[in-house]
Design a protein around this motif. Sequence first.
Motif, PDB file in Angstrom:
ATOM      1  N   GLY A  37       0.827  -1.192   0.000  1.00  0.00           N
ATOM      2  CA  GLY A  37       0.000   0.000   0.000  1.00  0.00           C
ATOM      3  C   GLY A  37       0.865   1.246   0.000  1.00  0.00           C
ATOM      4  N   PRO A  41      -0.599   5.256   4.810  1.00  0.00           N
ATOM      5  CA  PRO A  41      -1.792   4.543   4.325  1.00  0.00           C
ATOM      6  C   PRO A  41      -3.067   4.950   5.049  1.00  0.00           C
ATOM      7  CG  PRO A  41      -0.448   3.128   5.725  1.00  0.00           C
ATOM      8  CD  PRO A  41       0.352   4.364   5.487  1.00  0.00           C
ATOM      9  N   VAL A  46      -5.176   0.163   3.468  1.00  0.00           N
ATOM     10  CA  VAL A  46      -5.026  -0.972   4.391  1.00  0.00           C
ATOM     11  C   VAL A  46      -6.104  -2.023   4.129  1.00  0.00           C
ATOM     12  CG1 VAL A  46      -4.943  -1.680   6.809  1.00  0.00           C
ATOM     13  CG2 VAL A  46      -3.973   0.517   6.137  1.00  0.00           C
ATOM     14  N   LEU A  50      -5.373  -5.876   2.771  1.00  0.00           N
ATOM     15  CA  LEU A  50      -5.682  -7.022   3.634  1.00  0.00           C
ATOM     16  C   LEU A  50      -6.812  -7.878   3.061  1.00  0.00           C
ATOM     17  CD1 LEU A  50      -5.283  -5.562   7.234  1.00  0.00           C
ATOM     18  CD2 LEU A  50      -3.631  -6.813   5.821  1.00  0.00           C
ATOM     19  N   PHE A  67       3.708  -1.769   4.153  1.00  0.00           N
ATOM     20  CA  PHE A  67       3.461  -0.354   3.889  1.00  0.00           C
ATOM     21  C   PHE A  67       4.749   0.416   4.144  1.00  0.00           C
ATOM     22  CE2 PHE A  67      -0.460  -2.344   5.269  1.00  0.00           C
ATOM     23  CZ  PHE A  67      -1.366  -1.944   4.287  1.00  0.00           C
ATOM     24  N   PRO A  71       0.712   2.290   9.320  1.00  0.00           N
ATOM     25  CA  PRO A  71      -0.705   2.622   9.166  1.00  0.00           C
ATOM     26  C   PRO A  71      -1.226   3.323  10.418  1.00  0.00           C
ATOM     27  CG  PRO A  71      -0.267   0.317   8.603  1.00  0.00           C
ATOM     28  CD  PRO A  71       0.951   0.832   9.287  1.00  0.00           C
ATOM     29  N   TRP A  75      -5.430   0.187  12.618  1.00  0.00           N
ATOM     30  CA  TRP A  75      -5.306  -0.885  11.643  1.00  0.00           C
ATOM     31  C   TRP A  75      -5.190  -2.258  12.298  1.00  0.00           C
ATOM     32  CZ3 TRP A  75      -1.271  -4.319  10.512  1.00  0.00           C
ATOM     33  CH2 TRP A  75      -0.128  -4.142  11.276  1.00  0.00           C
ATOM     34  N   ALA A  81      -3.997  -8.313  10.291  1.00  0.00           N
ATOM     35  CA  ALA A  81      -2.852  -7.508  10.704  1.00  0.00           C
ATOM     36  C   ALA A  81      -1.587  -8.351  10.812  1.00  0.00           C
ATOM     37  CB  ALA A  81      -3.145  -6.826  12.044  1.00  0.00           C
ATOM     38  N   VAL A  84       1.071  -8.291   7.874  1.00  0.00           N
ATOM     39  CA  VAL A  84       1.882  -7.110   7.568  1.00  0.00           C
ATOM     40  C   VAL A  84       3.284  -7.267   8.149  1.00  0.00           C
ATOM     41  CG1 VAL A  84       2.073  -4.612   7.827  1.00  0.00           C
ATOM     42  CG2 VAL A  84      -0.173  -5.674   7.499  1.00  0.00           C
ATOM     43  N   CYS A 165     -12.744  -6.102   5.787  1.00  0.00           N
ATOM     44  CA  CYS A 165     -11.690  -5.279   5.181  1.00  0.00           C
ATOM     45  C   CYS A 165     -12.225  -4.430   4.032  1.00  0.00           C
ATOM     46  CB  CYS A 165     -10.552  -6.173   4.696  1.00  0.00           C
ATOM     47  SG  CYS A 165      -9.625  -6.980   6.025  1.00  0.00           S
TER      48      CYS A 165
END
Length: 338
Positions: A37, A41, A46, A50, A67, A71, A75, A81, A84, A165
């Motif tokens: 992203g 973000p 996000v 996701l 990212f 975020p 987030w 999560a 990430v 999401c």
Amino acid sequence: MNPHSCDDAHLAATYEQTPPPDLLALLEEQDDFLLLGHVNPDGDAVGSVLALAHMLRDMGRTVAAAFPSPPPRWWTDMPGADLVQDNPRQAPVVIALDCDGAGRLAGLQPLHAAAQYSVEIDHHSSTDRTSDILYVDPAAGATGILVFRIIEALGRPLTSAIATCIYWAVATDTGFFRFANTSTEVLEICARCAACGADPHSIAHTNVGIRPLPHLILKGRALVGLESYLDGRVLASAIGPEDFVAAGADRTHVEEIIDDIRLAENVDIYVLFKAIDLDNRWEVSLRSSVVNCAQVARDFGGGGHAEAAGFTFDGPLEKGRTRLLDALSKALPDHHHG
């Protein structure tokens, strides 16, 4: 049709742009993906990343997300999560979502450029695209809508996690259905997501129902500093490093302050200048329904949407503000500049 069924899978709306076949084939045939992203973000970035990550993981693929900058604080409430990563590895397929061109990947751009297959999925209007595969629809209310279309086209289930999401992505990018990009498609997709497990109340409460104290203090300083320009047609404020220190705030606390400024009536353009760490490195947010913000921002090396865009500049605030006001004077209809 049972309005609460997730089995009756197709919306009545006819979409302007369906996902390209080469993108669908890539998602079905490859097995290792990195989803990226944009810097700073927002909910659409996000949520889109996701949602697509969930779909790929459910298909048995290897998938990671990243990212270029952290975020917002909320987030971690979004499912996925754990996908990430701070330092992602190179993957054969790298997909940039909601980026308005790969330049907004910042430090992660080399991963996208070095991919065997580079992809962009986006609803911004930039034509500065270099990826192998593009799925871009500027008429879509959010990039989350494009992800929803991909899931539909592949016949994948709209699980509770994916629905959450996508709802998060679409609702936040339409200002919870207040902005002009709120279309029939937006409302139909969000209704589907709510029927499949997204909790509209919880998502709205997390995003706009509560705010940390540093955000409120920072907002107060921005509102106190509002000034009018160009015969009252431009309303602007600036918050610098001293404001962030006084508020105990960081980058994540500045989100949506520009939208509060936008509540002022009888104004054509709203501007917020932000310098978080250095007083000579400014980020600028633009909002307007009269002037094409994206075009103005691109003239300064930025981008975005017609009604919401931004850019950055280095140097003194006064110099940057003067340049922007000159550009806005020329862009405003029926304004006599010079």
